[in-house]
Design an enzyme around this catalytic site. Structure first.
Site, PDB file in Angstrom:
ATOM      1  CD  GLU A  62      -2.830  -1.048   2.518  1.00  0.00           C
ATOM      2  OE1 GLU A  62      -2.244  -0.487   3.528  1.00  0.00           O
ATOM      3  OE2 GLU A  62      -3.751  -1.558   2.545  1.00  0.00           O
ATOM      4  CE  LYS A  64       4.924   5.206   7.205  1.00  0.00           C
ATOM      5  NZ  LYS A  64       4.455   6.478   7.636  1.00  0.00           N
ATOM      6  CG  ASP A  66       2.670  12.677   5.388  1.00  0.00           C
ATOM      7  OD1 ASP A  66       2.566  12.286   6.591  1.00  0.00           O
ATOM      8  OD2 ASP A  66       3.609  13.660   5.057  1.00  0.00           O
ATOM      9  CE1 TYR A 181      -3.097   1.591   9.768  1.00  0.00           C
ATOM     10  CE2 TYR A 181      -3.280   3.518   8.629  1.00  0.00           C
ATOM     11  CZ  TYR A 181      -3.066   2.884   9.676  1.00  0.00           C
ATOM     12  OH  TYR A 181      -2.684   3.499  10.981  1.00  0.00           O
ATOM     13  CE  LYS A 273       9.534   7.941   6.113  1.00  0.00           C
ATOM     14  NZ  LYS A 273       8.789   8.095   7.386  1.00  0.00           N
ATOM     15  CB  CYS A 367      10.904  49.222  -9.582  1.00  0.00           C
ATOM     16  SG  CYS A 367      11.656  47.867 -10.590  1.00  0.00           S
ATOM     17  CB  CYS A 370      13.644  50.857 -13.076  1.00  0.00           C
ATOM     18  SG  CYS A 370      12.215  50.859 -12.786  1.00  0.00           S
ATOM     19  CB  CYS A 385       7.750  47.981 -11.642  1.00  0.00           C
ATOM     20  SG  CYS A 385       8.959  49.306 -12.375  1.00  0.00           S
ATOM     21  CB  CYS A 390      10.934  48.423 -15.604  1.00  0.00           C
ATOM     22  SG  CYS A 390      11.917  47.534 -14.362  1.00  0.00           S
TER      23      CYS A 390
HETATM   24  S1  IVH Z   1       0.199  -0.067   8.624  1.00  0.00           S
HETATM   25  C1  IVH Z   1       0.877  -2.479  12.409  1.00  0.00           C
HETATM   26  N1  IVH Z   1      -0.242   0.998   6.503  1.00  0.00           N
HETATM   27  O1  IVH Z   1       2.131   4.975   9.081  1.00  0.00           O
HETATM   28  C2  IVH Z   1       0.902  -1.761  11.189  1.00  0.00           C
HETATM   29  N2  IVH Z   1       0.337   2.348   8.332  1.00  0.00           N
HETATM   30  O2  IVH Z   1       4.701   5.077  10.496  1.00  0.00           O
HETATM   31  C3  IVH Z   1       0.264  -0.491  11.606  1.00  0.00           C
HETATM   32  N3  IVH Z   1       0.355   4.811   7.706  1.00  0.00           N
HETATM   33  O3  IVH Z   1       0.848   4.948  12.402  1.00  0.00           O
HETATM   34  C4  IVH Z   1       0.411   0.491  10.063  1.00  0.00           C
HETATM   35  N4  IVH Z   1      -0.075   4.421   5.498  1.00  0.00           N
HETATM   36  O4  IVH Z   1      -0.500   5.934  10.753  1.00  0.00           O
HETATM   37  C5  IVH Z   1      -0.138   1.106   7.697  1.00  0.00           C
HETATM   38  N5  IVH Z   1      -0.858   1.810   4.179  1.00  0.00           N
HETATM   39  C6  IVH Z   1      -0.595   1.943   5.430  1.00  0.00           C
HETATM   40  C7  IVH Z   1      -0.283   3.081   5.975  1.00  0.00           C
HETATM   41  C8  IVH Z   1       0.212   3.597   7.505  1.00  0.00           C
HETATM   42  C9  IVH Z   1       0.166   5.256   6.529  1.00  0.00           C
HETATM   43  C10 IVH Z   1       0.755   5.181   8.899  1.00  0.00           C
HETATM   44  C11 IVH Z   1       0.027   4.963  10.118  1.00  0.00           C
HETATM   45  C12 IVH Z   1       1.162   4.532  11.098  1.00  0.00           C
HETATM   46  C13 IVH Z   1       2.333   4.942  10.743  1.00  0.00           C
HETATM   47  C14 IVH Z   1       3.654   4.614  10.948  1.00  0.00           C
END
Ligand code: IVH
Length: 454
Positions: A62, A64, A66, A181, A273, A367, A370, A385, A390
């Site tokens: 999946e 990750k 933010d 997730y 990451k 400006c 000029c 300006c 200019c």
């Molecule tokens: S799984 C036991 N899946 O990342 C596993 N976390 O750095 C629990 N997060 O606290 C997390 N996308 O808030 C999982 N596809 C994803 C995620 C995800 C974002 C966040 C989540 C977690 C943090 C950990």
């Protein structure tokens, strides 16, 4: 009724957010940053479970996301309460705010069984990320600027601030989403679905009414995981919400259980990451750039900093109102962000790091090129300006003329145009067409070949 659409508009105002314990701890994830670290992570699993072969491993992948972690607890299919992750053991109850999140079900759909009947869990804890899509975040900030309200540094901060509102009608105006997730506890009234993999769990969660991350899917080898990661990295900019990497989870639930957890994180899952697209650095000064239409743009002169692999020393501050709305002072430590080919921008100051030596920036009344008057139309954000001759405007309009957005003339760029203007060889775009090879050869650092090309 608690699942009525009228319950989504918000209105309850709380004095504070009560805390509550999670019935199962919400763990964090360990991070890996390189292929080597990813391979080491797999080796660690194999050391923990001798006999585990790499060829036995499949991973549910999946993005990750933010945002911030959230747990939603449903009893007999109805939302009972919503809890932030907090420290993993105890979170804050934010049920009223989460009710306003339109893509989060307040009543679950039952799961279809093979015989056609449906089944509803007695108890279900769904976990996921609360976030704001990039375009919703930009629209929200534009609205906030217009209203003179708080400008958010990034979608994550906007989502976190919105979810922790005491007045749920404020949360209702914020375009939040919930993307699941995983799950915590689940209790079925007998004859429960036999989920054996993470993929099946996610399919079930989706059938019950939750959104899951776009692009989620199965990889059947560690090499496939690498390809999946690279593919996601390529889509990072165009993704509807901000990502900070990929998450790989062992797909087999039996294996997940055997692998278990360390004090901090699961052994069966890891965050792979991306390089951060934001970094903190000192704002040394603010200079003014004059554009081809005469608009004065404030530019942050920064202590050079690496942002996602690129050194950044200047970033746009857009205009006077934005400087005020963001509240940046010269000397501040600021957050800088970069998105693809877009010009880097200053997100905002890190106010905790002020030491009292910072000073406010005042927009110049003339400006910088000029020294003519500058003018700001009522209702407009830009100072301009007023001098139509200019030299900065002239130079910038010739640069624009040869650029991609103009005639896209190959072999001539900003530096050469500045040299040609300084040598009084051109005054306007038309002069470019009367240039001779000798004119260009006379310029500093111009070789025969590039002069001919030009
Ligand atoms: S799984 C036991 N899946 O990342 C596993 N976390 O750095 C629990 N997060 O606290 C997390 N996308 O808030 C999982 N596809 C994803 C995620 C995800 C974002 C966040 C989540 C977690 C943090 C950990």
């Amino acid at each position: 009724t608690p699942d009525s659409p009228t319950q989504r508009v918000g209105g309850k105002v709380l004095e504070s957010l009560p805390s509550k314990r999670h019935s199962l701890r919400m763990y964090s994830l360990d991070n890996v940053f390189t292929m080597q670290e990813w391979h080491d992570f797999v080796l660690k699993m194999q050391r923990f479970l001798p006999g585990l072969k790499q060829s036995d491993l499949s991973f549910w992948m999946e993005p990750k996301m933010d945002g911030l972690a959230m747990e939603l607890v449903y009893r007999k299919g109805l939302l009972d309460y919503a809890l932030t992750r907090g420290d993993g053991e105890t979170g804050e109850v934010v049920t009223e705010n989460m009710r306003t999140v339109r893509n989060m079900p307040v009543r679950l759909r039952g799961l279809k069984r093979e015989d056609g009947s449906t089944i509803m869990p007695e108890l279900l804890e769904v976990r996921g990320e609360v976030l704001m899509a990039k375009k919703d975040f930009e629209a929200l900030n534009a609205r906030q600027i217009k209203r003179g309200g708080k400008v958010f540094a990034n979608p994550r901060n906007a989502a976190a601030g919105s979810v922790r509102q005491l007045d749920s009608s404020v949360a209702a105006e914020r375009p939040l989403r919930f993307i699941s997730y995983g799950i915590g506890r689940v209790e079925w009234p007998g004859g429960h679905p036999a989920w054996k993999t993470q993929g099946e769990v996610m399919q079930g969660v989706r059938e019950m009414g939750f959104s899951i991350a776009p692009g989620a899917g199965l990889c059947t080898s560690i090499e496939e995981v690498e390809d999946w990661y690279h593919q996601l990295a390529g889509q990072r900019e165009s993704f509807p919400f901000e990502l900070d990497g990929a998450v790989a989870k062992v797909n087999d639930l039996g294996l997940q259980e055997e692998l278990g957890f360390t004090a901090r994180a699961p052994r069966f899952a890891v965050a792979f990451k991306f390089a951060a697209m934001q970094a903190a650095t000192r704002l040394n000064d603010i200079s003014i750039q004059v554009g081809r239409t005469g608009v004065l743009t404030p530019v942050a002169e920064l202590e050079p900093v690496n942002v996602g692999g690129v050194m950044v020393s200047r970033a746009t501050l857009h205009n006077e109102d934005e400087i005020r709305a963001k509240g940046v002072l010269i000397g501040d430590i600021v957050l800088v962000q970069r998105a693809g080919d877009v010009i880097p921008e200053v997100v905002g100051p890190i106010t905790d790091r002020r030491d009292g030596t910072e000073r406010e920036f005042t927009f110049p009344l003339e400006c910088p090129e000029c020294h003519n008057h500058v003018h700001r139309e009522p209702g407009e954000a830009a100072w301009r300006c007023v001098n139509r001759a200019c030299p900065a405007m002239r130079r910038e309009s010739i640069k624009h003329f040869v650029s991609k957005a103009g005639l896209d003339i190959q072999g001539i760029g900003g530096k050469l145009i500045e040299q040609l203007i300084d040598a009084e060889l051109i005054k306007n775009p038309a002069d470019l067409f009367h240039l001779k090879k000798e004119d260009i050869l006379g310029l500093e650092r111009m070789a025969e070949k590039s002069a001919v090309n030009t």
